[in-house]
Structures are given as C-alpha cells and as structure tokens.
Design a protein around this motif. Structure first.
Motif, PDB file in Angstrom:
ATOM      1  N   GLU A  92     -31.119  18.121   8.656  1.00 19.19           N
ATOM      2  CA  GLU A  92     -31.527  16.846   8.246  1.00 19.19           C
ATOM      3  C   GLU A  92     -30.788  15.691   8.675  1.00 19.19           C
ATOM      4  OE1 GLU A  92     -32.335  16.225   4.107  1.00 19.19           O
ATOM      5  OE2 GLU A  92     -33.858  14.954   4.334  1.00 19.19           O
TER       6      GLU A  92
ATOM      7  N   ASP B 234     -35.767   8.612   7.822  1.00 19.13           N
ATOM      8  CA  ASP B 234     -37.041   9.113   7.831  1.00 19.13           C
ATOM      9  C   ASP B 234     -37.928   8.406   8.901  1.00 19.13           C
ATOM     10  OD1 ASP B 234     -37.444   6.691   6.743  1.00 19.13           O
ATOM     11  OD2 ASP B 234     -38.480   7.411   5.026  1.00 19.13           O
TER      12      ASP B 234
ATOM     13  N   TYR C 231     -32.228  23.689  -0.746  1.00 22.52           N
ATOM     14  CA  TYR C 231     -32.145  23.445  -2.382  1.00 22.52           C
ATOM     15  C   TYR C 231     -32.637  24.234  -3.241  1.00 22.52           C
ATOM     16  CZ  TYR C 231     -32.648  20.998  -6.666  1.00 22.52           C
ATOM     17  OH  TYR C 231     -32.717  21.122  -8.145  1.00 22.52           O
TER      18      TYR C 231
ATOM     19  N   TRP D  16     -24.675  19.865   1.257  1.00 25.89           N
ATOM     20  CA  TRP D  16     -24.959  19.271  -0.164  1.00 25.89           C
ATOM     21  C   TRP D  16     -26.330  19.563  -1.052  1.00 25.89           C
ATOM     22  CZ3 TRP D  16     -20.669  18.351  -1.885  1.00 25.89           C
ATOM     23  CH2 TRP D  16     -19.398  17.773  -1.024  1.00 25.89           C
TER      24      TRP D  16
ATOM     25  N   ARG E 253     -41.017  15.653   7.525  1.00 26.54           N
ATOM     26  CA  ARG E 253     -40.309  16.617   7.136  1.00 26.54           C
ATOM     27  C   ARG E 253     -40.884  17.861   6.795  1.00 26.54           C
ATOM     28  NH1 ARG E 253     -37.905  14.229   2.222  1.00 26.54           N
ATOM     29  NH2 ARG E 253     -38.888  12.396   2.660  1.00 26.54           N
TER      30      ARG E 253
ATOM     31  N   LEU F  70     -14.479  14.454  -2.434  1.00 31.81           N
ATOM     32  CA  LEU F  70     -15.565  15.382  -2.374  1.00 31.81           C
ATOM     33  C   LEU F  70     -16.471  14.942  -3.499  1.00 31.81           C
ATOM     34  CD1 LEU F  70     -14.456  18.864  -1.701  1.00 31.81           C
ATOM     35  CD2 LEU F  70     -15.870  17.615  -0.403  1.00 31.81           C
TER      36      LEU F  70
ATOM     37  N   MET G 166     -18.421  11.933  -2.541  1.00 26.69           N
ATOM     38  CA  MET G 166     -19.232  12.125  -1.610  1.00 26.69           C
ATOM     39  C   MET G 166     -20.503  12.847  -2.362  1.00 26.69           C
ATOM     40  SD  MET G 166     -19.194  12.487   2.019  1.00 26.69           S
ATOM     41  CE  MET G 166     -20.480  12.987   2.903  1.00 26.69           C
ATOM     42  N   LYS G 167     -20.229  13.713  -3.058  1.00 26.50           N
ATOM     43  CA  LYS G 167     -21.397  14.140  -4.071  1.00 26.50           C
ATOM     44  C   LYS G 167     -22.405  13.148  -4.643  1.00 26.50           C
ATOM     45  CE  LYS G 167     -19.320  17.431  -6.213  1.00 26.50           C
ATOM     46  NZ  LYS G 167     -19.305  18.697  -7.067  1.00 26.50           N
TER      47      LYS G 167
ATOM     48  N   LYS H  61     -37.890   9.317   0.407  1.00 30.34           N
ATOM     49  CA  LYS H  61     -37.407   9.112   1.753  1.00 30.34           C
ATOM     50  C   LYS H  61     -36.569  10.392   2.096  1.00 30.34           C
ATOM     51  CE  LYS H  61     -36.255   5.430   3.734  1.00 30.34           C
ATOM     52  NZ  LYS H  61     -35.525   4.028   4.194  1.00 30.34           N
ATOM     53  N   THR H  62     -35.976  11.129   1.221  1.00 28.70           N
ATOM     54  CA  THR H  62     -35.025  12.118   1.502  1.00 28.70           C
ATOM     55  C   THR H  62     -35.559  13.491   0.746  1.00 28.70           C
ATOM     56  OG1 THR H  62     -33.269  11.911   0.004  1.00 28.70           O
ATOM     57  CG2 THR H  62     -33.189  10.799   1.978  1.00 28.70           C
ATOM     58  N   ASN H  63     -34.968  14.604   1.078  1.00 32.14           N
ATOM     59  CA  ASN H  63     -35.356  15.899   0.486  1.00 32.14           C
ATOM     60  C   ASN H  63     -34.614  15.918  -0.938  1.00 32.14           C
ATOM     61  OD1 ASN H  63     -37.325  16.787   2.206  1.00 32.14           O
ATOM     62  ND2 ASN H  63     -35.843  18.323   2.930  1.00 32.14           N
TER      63      ASN H  63
ATOM     64  N   ASN I 127     -35.968  16.356  -4.447  1.00 30.48           N
ATOM     65  CA  ASN I 127     -35.271  17.539  -5.594  1.00 30.48           C
ATOM     66  C   ASN I 127     -34.908  17.027  -6.771  1.00 30.48           C
ATOM     67  OD1 ASN I 127     -35.818  19.273  -3.670  1.00 30.48           O
ATOM     68  ND2 ASN I 127     -33.918  19.227  -2.523  1.00 30.48           N
TER      69      ASN I 127
END
Lengths: 306, 202
Positions: free
Chosen positions: A117, A121, A133, A166, A290, B27, B30-31, B141-143, B147
């Motif tokens: 990904e 978007d 995930y 991630w 997506r 890291l 970043m997470k 906007k993002t997976n 989630n």
C-alpha cells in the motif's frame, strides 16, 4: 498524366495499408514494476502479473526496482517515455513511491498497486492488497495459544518504510499485547531478508538466550530465524511463526518445525491488477481505491491441504 | 594553504555530507505516528450502539437453511466480505443452554441439539466490524485507520461489555447471544461454529 495520378494514388493506398498493418501489429503495453526480484515471493507476483497481462493480449515487461526508490524512479521515467499503457506496481516505499505514481498519473498512465500500500488514497487508480492485519491477528491468536499465554519472544520486522511491515506487526500486537505473560525482549528489522534475519536472531540470542518464540514479518525471515535456532541447537525449544505461505515453510509446518504462517494470494492480486488494467484501457473509469485480499492461517491442523 | 587546514576542511565537509545523507527514526516513534487524530474510541462506541440498535442479526437456523439451499445467495444476502476472499462475516442470533464456561469459552447447546462455541477471550480482528455491515472501507483513508476502529470496538466488547454479561450467567441457564460468525464457502455446517459475541443476555 492519368497513369501518373493513378500510380500516385496506388502508392498512397499502399502506404496507408502499411501504416495500419504496423499499428495492428503493435500491441498495447503493460509494465510490471516490482520492488525486488531478489525474493521468490515477488518473482511469483511479477511473473503472474506479466502472464495475466500477456494472456489479455498485452505486451508485458517486468522492471526490477531492487528495493531502491531511485531505481524505481528511473524505471518509471523509462516506462513513461516508452509509451506503456498501464502499470502493475509493487512499490518500494509507502511514502517515497507516491511521487512516481503521480508522474505516471500526470502522463495519463493508470497505476494498479499490488500487495504493498502507498499512503495516499488518490494517487494510484486502485490498490489490491493482502489483508495483512487480519492475517496477523490470526497468527497472533495462534501464537498466544501455542505459548499458553506466557514466555519471552523476539519480533523480526520487514522493511521499516513498507506499510505491510506495520500492518503485520500491528495485527500481531493487537492480540499478543493483551496477554501480560508474553514479553517481547527484542524487535529488530531484517528487511524481509532470510540471511539478515538469521544474523539478527543470532545477535539477539547472545543477550537473550532463553527466548520461547520468534514472530517474523515474512516467511523468508522465518526460515532465516529457524536456521539460526538450528545452528544454536534451539530449534526444538523455540517456536517460529512466519507470514506469506511459502512452500518451504508449509513443509516445515507439516514437519512440526515451524508453528504457523499466513497464506497470501499473490496470484489473485496479480490477476486482479491485470484485469483492472485491461478494463481501464477498455474504458472503465471507476475503481475501488483499496481491495483487500483475504489471508488464510496455515498451522499443523490444515497444512496438509496446501 | 596548510595541508592540515585542507584536510580539516575536507573532513568537516565529508561529515556534513554524511550527516545530511541519512536520518534515523526510532522504531517506537515510527509505530506511533498516526496520520490523523481520529478518536477511535468515540467512533467505536457509536458503532457498538449502532450494532445493538440496528439489530441486523439473522437467526442462525434461518442462515443455515439458506446456506444449505442457495449458498451463494445466502453469502450475498446475509454475509459481508470486504474485497476478495472465500469467507464472509455474518451477524447472527442464537439461543441455547450453557453447557460450560471455561477459559473464555462458553459452550452452548441449541434446542436442535447443536453445539456452539461463544468466544469471549479472543475478540480480535475485523470479524465484528465487518459482520455489522455498518462501516465501509471508504470511510477511512488508510487500512491502518480502518483496523484501529476494529481494535477500539473489540476492546469495548472484550473489556467492558462481556465481563459483566458473563458474570451473570451460569451453567444450565438458557442464554441469547448476538455475534459475528465467520463462514467459508463450502464449509460443512455441522462443524463446531464459533461466535464472537456483541451481546449476551439471559
């Protein structure tokens, strides 16, 4: 004079026919740009995407970005100037690859991301992605059960700039972090590379010799981790978990050497991307941004089916 | 120019270039970098209220009957699958007598004699979010954000709603459960089905 005119007209007609013949012979072209061909999983993805494009009547060419955003950028420059009609794209970097997609978009070339990904978007025409995930939630549940909710473990991550890294880590930790008896003693990257994972785990085990499990962000790293454990004489004690569904790992699950992995479907992603590119070229304008592709858990109870 | 000064300037220039050529990111940092400051807990609370209020669950017997006659229609009408895959999530209702309560699992026996597992420990993933059918991938906007909504929803159910409900029930009692069921096309229906509950009532 009449004969001269007639000859001229005949010559023009022949030239026109020749031009049309050339155009008919020239197939539309689809580029397959892959993050790296150094990993068998991506070779499968690249070859499947190219084959699907060829089967749909296109000339397909594979470009290897060698996990290097600047090589990827060069690939895009080349394919844009070479007049490709669509790009089936496996990006090197969730942020860094956006600029390349936008270059293609400006040139009127649709880009269909496969497996990885990008953090936008509205850049790619569509992104067909493994549901990393959810797959790693299942691996995480298997992990908790296999360790009876207690023990120490190491996590080996893939590429830091890749969203899949991630998403997998996030899915795994969304489960495992809820069990206080499970302690992560080290979390390090090995760039999805088998040898690097082996080296990383060897180093980590010098400071943490009594770990109970290793969770790896892909199967290549799981195999590297298993190799390190085998060399250290700990392969029977430490439980290894991977992600991808590589044939070699499935065999090791059957032999009881690796506990579980998440099976991705590169062939489905490649087929869908090529099909969408074909539909775009034939006039379809609206695509979902997506499209997640299901990941299946493989463990000792079902490995024989694969 | 003195040779040492020359080498010194060269070294400083080299260090300057090297410093500006790379950057290091922790890291953990970043997470934890979130794209947007979405209040997932508030959204999950709203979604949970929606699931209970909308009551879109199908009776398990009705679903099984539909699956055994026209499986494709049953998947299309009652199930929800985001993207490509052979499985789908269904929001179902089931009633049964509690056979056992053990380590996060309630074993139920329905009137028809079927055994159903009600999972109260491993409430993770996107099963409940997707079975609800109340949110779409395009809402986020993002997976990763999509989630996180599931994580917040699961936490509410697992840590707030279910412990109280489970405390009130005991073996031998008849309970009603509403929850998410994952089914794969072609899966035999006589296997032990597992429901991730959103509501357990006596």
């Amino acid at each position: 004079m009449k004969i001269k005119t007639l000859l001229m007209a005949l010559l023009c007609a022949m030239m026109l026919a020749a031009c049309r013949g050339d155009k008919e012979a020239e197939k539309p072209k689809i580029a397959v740009v892959i993050s790296t061909l150094n990993n068998p999983w991506f070779v499968v993805l690249a070859e499947a995407a190219a084959k699907n494009a060829t089967d749909l009547g296109y000339e397909a060419k594979i470009f290897d970005s060698q996990n290097n955003p600047s090589t990827e950028s060069d690939n895009f420059e080349n394919l844009i100037s070479s007049g490709f009609d669509a790009i089936l794209f496996n990006p090197t970097d969730a942020d860094g690859s956006i600029v390349n997609i936008l270059k293609a978009k400006t040139a009127g070339i649709p880009v269909f991301c496969m497996d990885r990904e990008v953090n936008s978007d509205d850049a790619a025409t569509c992104q067909i992605l493994s549901d990393n995930y959810s797959g790693c939630v299942d691996v995480g549940i298997e992990f908790v059960k296999a360790l009876n909710e207690k023990g120490t473990y190491v996590e080996i991550l893939g590429l830091v700039g890749d969203n899949n890294t991630w998403a997998r880590s996030g899915g795994f930790h969304s489960v495992v972090d809820k069990f206080p008896g499970l302690k992560m003693v080290a979390q390090q990257t090995a760039n999805f590379d088998r040898n690097k994972a082996m080296e990383v785990l060897e180093t980590v085990m010098q400071a943490n010799p009594d770990i109970d499990a290793v969770f790896c962000g892909n199967d290549a790293m799981a195999l590297g981790a298993y190799q390190a454990l085998l060399s250290a004489g700990k392969a029977d004690k430490v439980k290894v978990f991977g992600f991808d569904g590589a044939g070699e790992v499935i065999e090791k699950i059957k032999e009881g050497k690796i506990v579980a992995t998440g099976l991705q479907h590169p062939l489905v992603m490649a087929e869908t991307a090529a099909k969408f590119a074909d539909e775009f070229i034939k006039g379809r304008t609206v695509f979902p941004q997506r499209v997640p592709v299901e990941v299946n858990l493989i463990n000792a109870s079902n490995a024989a089916q694969f | 120019m003195n040779k040492n000064i020359k080498y010194g300037i060269g070294l400083v220039l080299l260090l300057f270039l090297a410093y500006n050529s790379v950057y290091f990111t922790d890291l953990d940092k970043m997470k934890s970098e979130d794209a947007d400051a979405i209040d997932f807990n508030a959204r999950a609370t709203q979604l949970y209220a929606g699931i209970i209020a909308e009551n879109t669950a199908t009776d398990l017997n009705t679903l099984k009957a539909a699956l055994s006659t026209l499986p494709d229609s049953a998947f299309a009408n009652y199930g929800n699958r985001l993207g490509i895959g052979e499985s789908a999530y269904f929001m179902v209702n089931v009633a049964g007598k509690v056979q056992s309560i053990n380590d996060g699992e309630i074993l139920l026996q329905t009137e028809a004699g079927e055994s159903i597992t009600v999972q109260t420990k491993f409430i993770f993933g996107n099963a409940i979010r997707d079975a609800s059918g109340l949110v779409a991938l395009t809402d986020y906007k993002t997976n990763a954000d999509f989630n996180k909504l599931s994580e917040a929803l699961n936490t509410i159910i697992r840590e707030e709603k279910l412990p109280t409900a489970v405390q009130k029930i005991s073996v031998g009692e008849v309970i009603k459960v509403e929850g998410a069921l994952k089914l794969t096309k072609g899966q035999p229906l006589n296997t032990q089905l597992e429901i991730l509950p959103v509501l357990i009532e006596k």
